[in-house]
Design a protein around this motif. Sequence first.
Motif, PDB file in Angstrom:
ATOM      1  N   ILE A   1       0.830  -1.192   0.000  1.00  0.00           N
ATOM      2  CA  ILE A   1       0.000   0.000   0.000  1.00  0.00           C
ATOM      3  C   ILE A   1       0.864   1.242   0.000  1.00  0.00           C
TER       4      ILE A   1
ATOM      5  N   PHE B   1       2.374   1.779  -3.347  1.00  0.00           N
ATOM      6  CA  PHE B   1       1.390   2.365  -4.249  1.00  0.00           C
ATOM      7  C   PHE B   1       1.241   3.865  -3.985  1.00  0.00           C
TER       8      PHE B   1
ATOM      9  N   MET C   1     -17.000  -1.253   3.553  1.00  0.00           N
ATOM     10  CA  MET C   1     -16.531  -0.880   2.221  1.00  0.00           C
ATOM     11  C   MET C   1     -17.697  -0.648   1.280  1.00  0.00           C
TER      12      MET C   1
ATOM     13  N   ILE D   1     -18.455  11.217  -6.305  1.00  0.00           N
ATOM     14  CA  ILE D   1     -17.676  11.305  -7.531  1.00  0.00           C
ATOM     15  C   ILE D   1     -18.572  11.339  -8.759  1.00  0.00           C
TER      16      ILE D   1
ATOM     17  N   LEU E   1     -11.049  -2.947  10.866  1.00  0.00           N
ATOM     18  CA  LEU E   1     -10.523  -2.119   9.779  1.00  0.00           C
ATOM     19  C   LEU E   1      -9.877  -0.862  10.345  1.00  0.00           C
TER      20      LEU E   1
ATOM     21  N   LEU F   1      -6.078   0.122   9.909  1.00  0.00           N
ATOM     22  CA  LEU F   1      -5.696   1.356   9.231  1.00  0.00           C
ATOM     23  C   LEU F   1      -4.804   2.219  10.104  1.00  0.00           C
TER      24      LEU F   1
ATOM     25  N   PHE G   1     -10.489   0.287 -11.720  1.00  0.00           N
ATOM     26  CA  PHE G   1     -10.252   0.326 -10.278  1.00  0.00           C
ATOM     27  C   PHE G   1     -11.275  -0.525  -9.532  1.00  0.00           C
TER      28      PHE G   1
ATOM     29  N   ALA H   1     -10.685  -3.518  -7.014  1.00  0.00           N
ATOM     30  CA  ALA H   1     -11.225  -3.462  -5.654  1.00  0.00           C
ATOM     31  C   ALA H   1     -11.916  -4.770  -5.302  1.00  0.00           C
TER      32      ALA H   1
ATOM     33  N   SER I   1      -8.198  -2.402   3.672  1.00  0.00           N
ATOM     34  CA  SER I   1      -7.446  -1.154   3.816  1.00  0.00           C
ATOM     35  C   SER I   1      -6.935  -0.686   2.455  1.00  0.00           C
ATOM     36  N   PHE I   2      -6.461  -1.662   1.703  1.00  0.00           N
ATOM     37  CA  PHE I   2      -5.951  -1.350   0.373  1.00  0.00           C
ATOM     38  C   PHE I   2      -7.041  -0.656  -0.448  1.00  0.00           C
ATOM     39  N   VAL I   3      -8.259  -1.194  -0.349  1.00  0.00           N
ATOM     40  CA  VAL I   3      -9.333  -0.614  -1.147  1.00  0.00           C
ATOM     41  C   VAL I   3      -9.630   0.815  -0.710  1.00  0.00           C
ATOM     42  N   ILE I   4      -9.497   1.066   0.585  1.00  0.00           N
ATOM     43  CA  ILE I   4      -9.715   2.442   1.031  1.00  0.00           C
ATOM     44  C   ILE I   4      -8.737   3.391   0.354  1.00  0.00           C
ATOM     45  N   PHE I   5      -7.467   2.976   0.324  1.00  0.00           N
ATOM     46  CA  PHE I   5      -6.479   3.833  -0.333  1.00  0.00           C
ATOM     47  C   PHE I   5      -6.728   3.922  -1.828  1.00  0.00           C
ATOM     48  N   LEU I   6      -7.164   2.804  -2.368  1.00  0.00           N
ATOM     49  CA  LEU I   6      -7.472   2.785  -3.798  1.00  0.00           C
ATOM     50  C   LEU I   6      -8.551   3.817  -4.109  1.00  0.00           C
ATOM     51  N   LEU I   7      -9.585   3.828  -3.277  1.00  0.00           N
ATOM     52  CA  LEU I   7     -10.673   4.779  -3.521  1.00  0.00           C
ATOM     53  C   LEU I   7     -10.182   6.213  -3.343  1.00  0.00           C
ATOM     54  N   THR I   8      -9.310   6.406  -2.359  1.00  0.00           N
ATOM     55  CA  THR I   8      -8.763   7.747  -2.154  1.00  0.00           C
ATOM     56  C   THR I   8      -8.049   8.240  -3.400  1.00  0.00           C
ATOM     57  N   ILE I   9      -7.176   7.379  -3.894  1.00  0.00           N
ATOM     58  CA  ILE I   9      -6.398   7.797  -5.077  1.00  0.00           C
ATOM     59  C   ILE I   9      -7.329   7.971  -6.260  1.00  0.00           C
ATOM     60  N   ALA I  10      -8.303   7.079  -6.371  1.00  0.00           N
ATOM     61  CA  ALA I  10      -9.229   7.214  -7.487  1.00  0.00           C
ATOM     62  C   ALA I  10      -9.939   8.558  -7.410  1.00  0.00           C
ATOM     63  N   ALA I  11     -10.322   8.948  -6.202  1.00  0.00           N
ATOM     64  CA  ALA I  11     -10.998  10.237  -6.055  1.00  0.00           C
ATOM     65  C   ALA I  11     -10.054  11.375  -6.413  1.00  0.00           C
TER      66      ALA I  11
END
Lengths: 542, 696, 261, 105
Positions: free
Chosen positions: A127, A130, C112, C124, C213, C217, D44, D48, D65-75
Amino acid sequence: MADYVNTSLPGLLPEIILLCAAAVALLLGLARRDVLRRLAQWAAVIGVGAAFVAALSNDVERHTTALGTFMTLLTCGIGILLLFSAWEMPFAMDPAQTDRHYRGEFFAMLLCSLAGVSMMAKVNNLIWLFLALELVSIPTYIVVATGRGQSEAQEAGIKYFFLGALSAAIYLFGLSYLYGFSGSTRFSAIAAAFQAGISPHQVPWMAIIGVLLVLLGISYKIAAVPLHFYAADVYQGAATPVTAFLSFAPKAAGFVAILLLLRLTGWHFTGEPGSTIPALLTVMAVLTMTIGNVLALLQRNIKRMFAFSSIAHSGYILAALVAGPALVAGGGWAHDGVAAALFYLAAYSLMTVGAFAALIYMQGKADGAEDIDDIAGISSEHPLTAACMAICLLSLIGMPGTIGFLGKLFIVQADLSTGHWILAVLVVVNAAIAAAYYLRIIAAMYVREPWSPSHVRTTLAPRFAAALCAALVIGFGLAPSRLLSDVGHAADFMVGNSAAVHLTGIKKAGSGSGVWSLQPSPVLGRNPALVAVRMPSPSIRR
Amino acid sequence: MLPDLSMMQSVALIPVFPLLAALIIALFGARVLKTRSWMPAVIGVAISAVLALSLLVMFQRGNIVGVYQLTLYHWISSGGFSIPIGIYVDPLTSLFLAFITFVSTLIFIYSCGYMQGDYGYFRFFAYMNMFVFFMCTLVLADNFVLLYLGWEGVGLASYLLVGYYYTKPAAREAAKKAFIVNRIGDTCLAIAIFIIYLVFHTETFSRIFYSSDLKNVGFLAAHHGTLIWIALLLMFGAFAKSAQFPLHVWLPDAMEGPTPVSALIHAATMVTAGVYLIARCMPLFTLALPVLHLVGVVGGFTAFMAATIAMCQYDMKRIWAYSTVSQLGYMFMALGVASGTAAVFHVFTHAFFKALLFLSTGSVMHAMGGELDIRKMSGIRKVMPITAGCLLIGALALSGFPGFSGFFSKDEILSAAMNATWTWGPLLSVVGLVTALITAYYTFRVFFRVFMGDLVLPATAGLHEPSAFVLPGQDRHESLAEHEAHGEAGLEAQGHKPSDGSVAMWMPLIILAIGAAFAGYLGVFGGANGGGWIQSFLSPVHLLNGTVPPVTITPGTHIPVRTVSTVRVAPLMLMAVSSALVLLGVLVAAYFHWVNRRAADLVGASLRPVVTFLENKWYIDELYNYGIVEPLWLLGQALSIFDRFVVDGVVFVIGFFPQFTGYILKATQSGRLRYYGIGMIAGIAVVILGVLYLLR
Amino acid sequence: MDYALAVATALGALSIYLLLPRGRGSLVKTGALVGVLTLGVAILYLVRWVGHHEAVGQGAGLGIFFYLFAIIAVISATAVICHPRPLYSALYFVLLTLAMAGLFILLLAQFMAIVLIIIYAGAILVTYIFVIMLASPGGNVAVADYDRVTPDPLLAVLVSFVLLGTVLQLMFIGQPRTFMAARPVRAVAVGVIRGHQSLSDKPALRIGGMELLGVNLYSQYALPLELAGILLTISLVGAVMIARKNVPVAGVLGTGQMPVE
Amino acid sequence: MPVMSQAVLYQYLALGAVLFVLGLIGFVARRNMILIFLSTEIMFQGVAVILIAFSRYWMNMDGQSFVIFLLTIAAAEASLALGLVILLFRRRETLDVDVWSEMQG
């Protein structure tokens, strides 16, 4: 087992300083009065300088790693040069534009990107990897699109950004497989999974696809074939200081990411099916350097030519990575492909930033000089700048006595000593082809007469950066031992640790190419070739 | 006796002065020095020449004995890997240094007059100094990497100087061609250097050539193939730089540069770098005998081929260029029979007489307004007597006329080939004799055509060399047309009458002429045991002539031990034959190109009555013409065509291939985002397909 | 090579090829038919494959929901890329998001799922629709040419589906257990290595895993979280930098118009 | 808590791959800049779902957690993309991406 990459908060001090400086620059850049706005660039320079000092005073053993320190020092060093090259940038926007405000945000963006590059070597999970990659990329998207007012910049911006998002999706796809394969995002766990999960007869497809997709996705950042298409257009369209930045930041971050990735796989993704990775790297290296060079031959636009040459140089570094860490005893340190790659990365950054700084100086206010005719005969009017440019170009050619020569020397020796004869010969042949277009620039500057009076920038900062680069290119070319020892430590860390991880339980792959297989030996990690690096001068961390 | 350390360090300064001069001119030439740019140039090179000559004297007096190596600085030293920067001084180095700096100084002085009023006066001297610096580095280097620095550097200087008149398309093309061919050689040399490091784990000459490995049968047996490759790659490097077939094509075209450049780089010094390389690496070559023999064969062929081509050229500089190729062929012939001494001796004399010939030709060019076609001028000895005399001496030396320098050095080569233990050595000697005849013919063809007979001047006579003042955008023909419009009055107003030029121009000619006339006696007298000075001077360099202890590498390959330096006087028989052939060549040339210039044309006509037969002295001349000159002439034409179309074509293709590929690849840079995306995905798809294939 | 899978992939390619907008001679109906066929083949394949490899059939009861949401997701994704009107594409993307949220709930990622809906569907996509409305020439009445005609449908579909086909082949060829080591051992091994506790016995999972989670985090990914904040700030500033109109300085030109080349 | 089997996992992986590739097609086939970026969002989403499936399979939270960051970057990228689209639209009055292909060769 200790954490795979041992980084603690104090170890991240340089990055924190950089990001704080970025915030300061951002705020200053938004001030009402231009006098205050101009402080933004000083804030940036001071920030980078402070980060450099912080990196020097970091404790390598406790807080960070040799690779991390090396990358931070490299980033900050090149970063200062880049800031000087971009000194006039906020004023040099499109003259057609009505906005005459000084734009301090620009420096904030550069600092964030630099922080990302510096942080890249210290990440310890997927992460974070990335996010660091995106931290490098997103500011570059912004500065490309806003760098200058012409529509070329916007075209460059959209190409760079959209294709960048595509590449991000690709490597994310790969990262998800890496996570799925190992069940964790932490490097230590992934490395352990690779160690446990790979044998010549049983290769998890997930691992291979994951590694390959990440490798390919990241190769966008280093502009390697087949993800090189954007480079020429983007380099041409962006403002020249931004182009200079692009030739360093994403590339350095990308190579470090690739190194970390290869290290996760234990460098030796071997066995019959698993030899795809060295095979892929070989093919990529050959195609990248060849395509970059032959396309550069055809260009008349200097920035475009540099773009293709940048592709070609990525190919050389990939060729070094193919050699990998050569754990053959009895050779010198130069047989270490990782060290060669890191050395070449540093060398390439210096010479290309120097060439760009000279080009920026030679260009008029609105980035006028792009065609090779525009700098014809500039040597008689600006002998010093032309000399700096010539030195950097000769170094890019690989003239003995410059840092570029040493870089190529180490790469070729690393390849030869690991048995990659054809690759080594191709590197030499490509270097020969490359000389043609670099010499064309030199000949234009020195042999021809100016067709029209050139308008150069009045500021001294880019010229200072160019002179510094030229001096370093020659200086490191003649006295490389300090750089060598730093690079050696970084490579030592990269290889030594992974060797320790993989010492147990891995048998040498039976047939395969054999090239990437580790020879289990009791001195792995204390390999004589690597220990030898220690000897010449004291470590960077006393 | 210990060498004088301070003296040795001053040797390291020999390249430094030209470098300093180059830097001074580069930095201050445009603004401060301007037309005074010659001063630092000449001074820098002159100091180097003094140092080099004093080094020679020290060797001669025995103050320094044998080989001296001084490591100035450890460039890279890390673990087992180290590259020092140092100098390697032995008589060979000293001899090369001496003639390089000496001839350079004379040519620099000449250039002051010749390049007067040129548009880029200061640039010219900056590059010339840079060239001398790199050449000295090349010769002084104590390891292959440093040698490679010099090697690349002289190539760079040559590229910049050939393209000096960048407005002339021919000059640009010539520069490009020289560049491509030299890159081929450089690449081979670079690879050879890498392999040498892999085999010997060092790049230093002394550690390689005096290595015990070279006497170790096991080592040699293990590395026999590798040694062959090393020698082969070194050979190609030398061929490219020294213009040997098939990499000779760049040299004649490189005459597009200013004439002093042709004299310095493409005749006297740079092209001899290849000879130096092979002479220096003789210990390696003697372990790869097939390659050494190949060097000899190619050298012989090149000598013959280039000489025949020279017969049918009309441009004076081009003739001398082919003659350079041919003479270099002689040197490689000598190297091929492991006689480094003979090769170096010829390099030495050749430097004098070829520089002399070029500079004289430059004077002609200067006086005739850039015209060099030998058909357009005649009898000009009447307007430029000094030049005529100098060129005559140069021609006598080049053709190997008895008593002049070329005679002795060429004879040394021929006798070395004749005495060689290699079976085909004598054959090379015969080829050399035939070539000597041709050489005499074409040399005197030029001399008689241009300097003897009635005075005929070309239209452009009296102008400066036009290219010297062509500005960007102005074309050579325009300036000529302008001149013609002015007519005779214009000649008086603009230019000057054809003459020998200023003192700066004819003084060096005379000095060189003295050298060209008498340098050869150094190979006959003055030596230790009644032999030649050169031979005894070079004898400490005992590796030069392949005196490596005999080692049997593979059954049947026995390395002969030959010490050519002991053969002091060539067999009288050989001398007599070669003298006769040279005389014959000169006579034939004299008849056809001075006494009876129509004769050559008449030969083509039908037979004549007996009276004419008698009038024509039995047609003996024609017989010679028919029997020898004419077939050779035709052969020369054929080879010239071959040269132009086949060899040139190959070089063109090598240069063109990357560009051609580039044009195809250019289509992939469509500029469209979508296609870039498709390209990226296609690349990834191919990779994943490969994985699927591998996993199956 | 798994031929059934290959056939399904090829059918899918054909369907997308037909569905992509192509001006007048539209083949949407044929494409839709082929698409339905593809989905049928794919579902049959998956059901058979799962039945073959799944001895116990754990979680089989939820299988029907998976297929339901998966079908909605694939269809709406296809509609996004194939619809000639961008506004409809965006709306279909909302549908895709909803279907994904359903899948996330099936995967015990309730948090999620909610986040996805709030961020994507809520924030978005609204912005997207806003920009589409703002930037559509003629205000979304007419469909622009570049939306009606796909320039190179064949090349795009071919290249992409070769990639998909290869990945799927790799995925489904052979026994799955040869591709991943048996989990219990590995999970324990990894857990031991990292010092992680196995999560299966945590009651938190049943209430959506939010607590875990959060812990994850803020403990393991605290630094990346900070980075994410920085990234958001940068991109915000960047978006402003990119999109701002040039503010005219009094006295200098003063039109305030962006010059149009 | 039932343990997820590999077979079930593979269903999700297949779905993720299909979504990813659909996004790829949209990226390279369409000319509307907004649609192109919407296609990257589909990609994305595909990633996810794979990540969350793995998270479920391995019974840990890293994937989520990864998906949370993924969504952040996507935004973050979406904000940039939309800004860029507005800028480009102002310049050329079109959303066609092929208009922006002047640099080539």
